[in-house]
Write a protein that holds these residues in place. Structure first.
Motif, short mmCIF file in Angstrom:
data_model
loop_
_atom_site.label_atom_id
_atom_site.label_comp_id
_atom_site.label_asym_id
_atom_site.label_seq_id
_atom_site.Cartn_x
_atom_site.Cartn_y
_atom_site.Cartn_z
N ALA A 188 1.18 -1.40 -0.20
CA ALA A 188 -0.27 -0.55 -0.13
C ALA A 188 1.25 0.75 0.23
CB ALA A 188 -0.90 0.28 1.35
N PRO A 231 -3.74 3.52 -3.34
CA PRO A 231 -3.76 2.49 -2.48
C PRO A 231 -4.37 1.64 -1.31
CG PRO A 231 -2.39 4.75 -2.81
CD PRO A 231 -3.28 4.59 -3.67
N VAL A 234 -4.84 -1.75 -3.60
CA VAL A 234 -4.16 -2.37 -2.57
C VAL A 234 -4.10 -2.61 -1.24
CG1 VAL A 234 -1.52 -2.66 -2.65
CG2 VAL A 234 -2.37 -1.20 -3.74
N PHE A 235 -4.56 -1.75 -0.54
CA PHE A 235 -4.37 -2.35 1.34
C PHE A 235 -5.37 -3.26 1.42
CE2 PHE A 235 -6.41 -0.65 5.40
CZ PHE A 235 -5.01 -1.37 5.88
#
Lengths: 396, 336
Positions: A188, A231, A234-235
């Motif tokens: 992330a 991000p 992705v996290f």
């Protein structure tokens, strides 16, 4: 030089001591000599007297063990550390409160300053009231108010106010859960960094295209998506790789989590709120300084209100705002020394307080401290002057 | 004009050499003694509602004034915080520092001070709320402790917790007032200072009965008056002012009976009161220096009783501060 007309002979040579050039150089040298002599005399007199009075001098104390504890330190410190280490702890604490204070004061100051120009009667009067009240009460009183009247009045830690999300507030401070990254969290972070790089590139490309073709691109939305959205995805995809260390009540204190001391909070509130009142006036004056004709000209070119403010008024106002803003930043940093009154361990409290008292070396300790504040102030104004020259009106 | 300013600056700078050498003469010429004192510690140094100073340390300064100037009222008390006290003495702002100051080796050697004796043998203790149900300082691991800055207390505290492998959160304040206020408001679990100070401060808390002083005494705190290093004559005067009070108690001379005692045949008493020998002159003082001290201030026992002992609100036991002849540590060399 003139020639004597009656005799036609060249004038008698002026003696060298009557030559104004020689004289002025001689005066300069004499003045320098006197200054050097005075400084030398003062220094050697001080050293003599210190020796006579059996007071230690020199900087040997720097590497001696300090032996006392400090309530807040950003770098590793224990009572076995040296006086030099204690100095760095104090300096970090000063810089921390000054840096955060500057950010808060700037944001608050700009909001209040713009609110003072609002056409809304209530907003306008509220902002004026804020400025007039806050800037006319001495800062020391405000700090004592925040510390003694507000923060100390919070409940004991056994009946802490609990804030949703696992945070607690009591008279020992604010205790927040401490995030602990787990495996996968670095993805992330990488996505976040990549987002910044890509959106910077996109911003440059969009501006060039606008200059060439006049077409605008949705820079803000794209940047938001790249820096925050990606991000986040992705996290989530990595399965929320972030744990928390929650504060919990121990026998005497809260244990675990991040601790924000009430001394720090009081100093931060006091400094930010006080300086914001001055910054608000600086901002208001800066915006007022841009003549109304500029706005009218922008409107007649077809710009709407928002781009007019962003592209025409603010850039010109900033030129007026930056120099006085710099001195407000310097004031805030120097005012942070009032920490002594409420027990926040800043440079002055630790170094010219405890260290000076224990070593007794007033001359050295005070000189070091003055040099530090001078350095901080000069660095701040250097930075602001650089920014000021960047935004100065480019004359053609 | 510039030249005149420079000359004046020079004269000031070189004229301003250390003023420490002749304190006795300076005080006599000035006609008043400048005494660095605690301004807010009951029993040691505190002005009352009428602005009249009282306390054990205050009495010491009054004794010095009585010995030097013949009048114990010729004292100007300068209230000092723990943090600023040594600078005030070093710079000559005060002639003697009697401010419950612990005698330590580094203060004696590094700060340009000399300690002229011990007028109170103390030790550091802790005060906590009864509600915590703590019975020993060893149960204070992880606790927050409020402490005053620039004191041996601050250092002993760190040492004690480290030696006993306990964690500690110190909250440091510039003055004892602020530290006590913070403790009282619940910012800290414990307040630490010299035991005598704990008893004095407890009386000022919102509800004194809710607080107890823990039994542990974690340090030696010999409190005494300090003078500038390098002025032996003044050092002697302050030292013997204290010894005169102690010797008076030992010989049974009080402020009430000092007149009769002058007629005594006891050679020790005659020497102290100046009817035999010239011990006052040897100190650079008048013959009746000790008579003035005892008549105007009293002996050590009277001063102790009035300020911190049974006759005061503090009611502190004499303990270590009894005379050596009664099992304590207070011992003065003889006048002869």
């Amino acid at each position: 030089m003139s020639i004597d007309l009656r005799t036609g002979s060249p004038p008698a040579r002026v003696p060298f001591y009557n030559d104004p050039k020689v004289r002025s150089i001689a005066y300069q040298v004499a003045l320098c000599a006197v200054i050097v002599f005075l400084v030398y005399g003062a220094a050697s007199n001080a050293i003599d007297n210190l020796k006579k009075a059996n007071i230690a001098s020199g900087f040997g104390f720097w590497n001696q063990t300090a032996g006392f504890d400090i309530s807040q330190s950003m770098i590793a410190y224990s009572n076995l550390s040296t006086y030099g280490r204690a100095f760095w702890v104090g300096l970090c604490n000063t810089l921390l409160v000054a840096a955060i204070g500057i950010i808060f004061a700037t944001i608050l100051g700009f909001i209040i300053g713009i609110a003072r120009l609002s056409k809304n009667w209530l907003v306008n009067k509220a902002a004026s009231g804020y400025v007039e009240t806050i800037r006319n009460i001495p800062l020391l009183l405000q700090l004592l108010f925040w510390y003694n009247a507000v923060l100390k009045a919070l409940p004991d830690f056994r009946d802490s106010l609990s804030i949703p999300g696992g945070a607690f507030l009591n008279n020992r401070g604010l205790f927040l859960p401490e995030p602990i990254p787990q495996t996968g969290f670095s993805f992330a972070v990488m996505a976040f960094c990549a987002g910044i790089v890509v959106s910077t590139g996109y911003h440059i490309w969009a501006r060039k295209r606008q200059e060439k073709t006049g077409q605008q691109a949705p820079v803000f939305l794209v940047s938001l998506g790249l820096i925050v959205g990606v991000p986040l995805i992705v996290f989530l995809a990595a399965g929320l790789p972030l744990g928390f260390d929650y504060p919990r009540a121990g026998k005497f204190n809260m244990a675990g989590g991040i601790e924000i001391l009430p001394e720090f909070a009081a100093l931060l509130f006091g400094l930010s709120i006080y300086t914001a009142a001055f910054i608000a006036e600086v901002v208001r004056a800066g915006i007022r300084a841009v003549s109304h004709g500029q706005t009218e000209a922008a409107y007649s070119l077809g710009l709407r209100a928002q781009p007019t403010l962003r592209l025409v008024v603010v850039p010109q106002a900033m030129r007026v705002i930056i120099p006085p803003l710099t001195s407000q930043y310097l004031n805030l940093t120097k005012n942070s020394t009032l920490a002594v009154a409420i027990g926040y361990p800043d440079l002055v409290q630790i170094f010219t307080g405890t260290v000076l008292n224990q070593t007794g070396q007033a001359v050295e300790v005070v000189a070091i401290t003055m040099a530090v504040y001078l350095t901080i102030s000069l660095a701040t104004s250097l930075l602001m002057n650089f920014y000021n020259s960047r935004i100065a009106l480019v004359e053609r | 004009m510039k030249r005149i300013v420079s000359v004046i600056a020079l004269a000031v700078m070189f004229g301003a050499t250390s003023a420490s050498a002749q304190t006795l003469k300076t005080v006599k010429d000035r006609g008043i003694l400048n005494c660095g004192s605690n301004g807010s510690l009951a029993g040691f140094g505190l002005p009352d509602a009428q602005g009249k100073w009282a306390g054990l340390d205050v009495d010491l300064c009054r004794a010095v004034a009585a010995a030097v100037l013949g009048d114990d009222k010729k004292v100007k008390f300068v209230p000092l915080s723990a943090k600023d006290r040594f600078t005030a003495l070093q710079s000559g702002e005060v002639d003697v520092l009697a401010r419950n100051t612990t005698w330590t080796s580094s203060r004696d050697t590094q700060l340009g001070l000399n300690f002229a004796g011990v007028n109170y043998y103390d030790g550091q203790g802790f005060m906590v709320r009864k509600a915590l149900k703590v019975n020993s300082a060893l149960e204070l691991g992880e606790a927050s402790v409020c402490v005053q800055q620039g004191t041996t207390t601050e250092l002993n505290l760190a040492d004690y917790f480290r030696a006993n492998k306990m964690k500690l959160k110190t909250v440091t304040f510039a003055t004892a007032n602020e530290a006590v206020k913070a403790y009282d408001s619940g910012r800290c679990d414990a307040y630490t200072t010299d035991a005598s100070g704990l008893y004095a401060e407890r009386l000022r808390l919102a509800n004194a009965a809710d607080h107890i002083v823990l039994p542990e005494i974690i340090s030696k705190e010999p409190l005494g008056p300090a003078v500038r290093h390098g002025d032996d004559q003044w050092f002697d005067v302050v030292k013997w002012s204290l010894y005169a009070m102690l010797n008076a108690e030992e010989l049974g001379i009080t402020s009430a009976n000092v007149g009769e005692m002058a007629k005594s045949d006891n050679p020790d008493i005659k020497r102290l009161l100046g009817s035999e020998g010239n011990y006052g002159e040897q100190l650079g003082l008048a013959k009746d220096w000790a008579v003035n001290i005892i008549k105007q201030v009293g002996n050590y026992g009277e001063s102790f009783d009035r300020n911190v002992g049974a006759g005061s609100p503090l009611k502190i036991d004499r303990g270590l501060n009894k005379l050596w002849s009664k099992g304590g540590l207070q011992y003065a060399p003889p006048v002869r």
